[in-house]
Scaffold this motif. Structure first.
Motif: not given
Length: 208
Positions: A103-118, A122-129
């Protein structure tokens, strides 16, 4: 498929920061296979030093960073980039699910947050988004267009927040966990460029 990969390679570069050699190597290979140009780094300071003299700005870029690293944590790296005035779409990954950090990271502007393993997708889609969102942020500023960038779930959460529903009730209505509501809410506020509930209400009601 090959045409799409060629196009992606000429349009986007991904910076990967992770202190785990195995994860870093395998993820770099995955992203290159998906069509991205990849520059990998073992630590935040290494990336910051290299990025300062790199040809950044010439093409769309995205940063993928581990959250927990010994020399500089992901949040510390995010803060250092902000201090230097460097704006990059940022996707965090971590082996330790930590919602407050997310939540802190996203409030500061992060686009997404993925938990390993994913999953690979999921990662490719998150980057493209993240890249798409960065392009939109640079091209549009109207509230209506900002609203259009919300996912269907984020719009549902917004409507319920505007209706003064607490997170627990929102979770019950949507059939999701309170932690998931918090993540959607943080991401929604980031996309709308607001930092407080009053600002959110003003934007949402002004668009209604």
């Amino acid at each position: 498929m090959s045409d799409a990969r060629t196009e992606a390679r000429t349009e986007a570069r991904v910076y990967l920061v992770d202190d785990n050699d195995g994860f870093r190597d395998s993820t770099a290979w995955l992203l290159e296979t998906a069509g991205f140009e990849v520059a990998a780094f073992a630590s935040g300071p290494e990336f910051v030093e290299a990025y300062g003299g790199d040809r950044h700005g010439a093409e769309p870029e995205c940063l993928v960073s581990d959250m927990r690293m010994p020399q500089m944590s992901g949040l510390q790296l995010q803060e250092e980039l902000r201090r230097r005035g460097i704006v990059l779409p940022l996707v965090f990954v971590t082996a330790h699910g930590d919602v407050p950090l997310a939540v802190e990271a996203m409030r500061k502007g992060a686009a997404n947050f993925l938990e390993k393993p994913f999953g690979e997708d999921a990662l490719v889609d998150a980057i493209r988004a993240a890249l798409a969102s960065a392009r939109n942020n640079g091209a549009v500023g109207a509230v209506g267009e900002c609203m259009a960038r919300l996912s269907p779930r984020e719009r549902q959460v917004l409507d319920l927040v505007v209706a003064s529903k607490p997170n627990k009730i929102i979770a019950d209505i949507l059939g999701i966990s309170i932690k998931t509501v918090e993540l959607h809410r943080a991401n929604m506020m980031n996309k709308l460029g607001v930092r407080s509930l009053p600002e959110l209400m003003k934007v949402a009601l002004g668009h209604a």
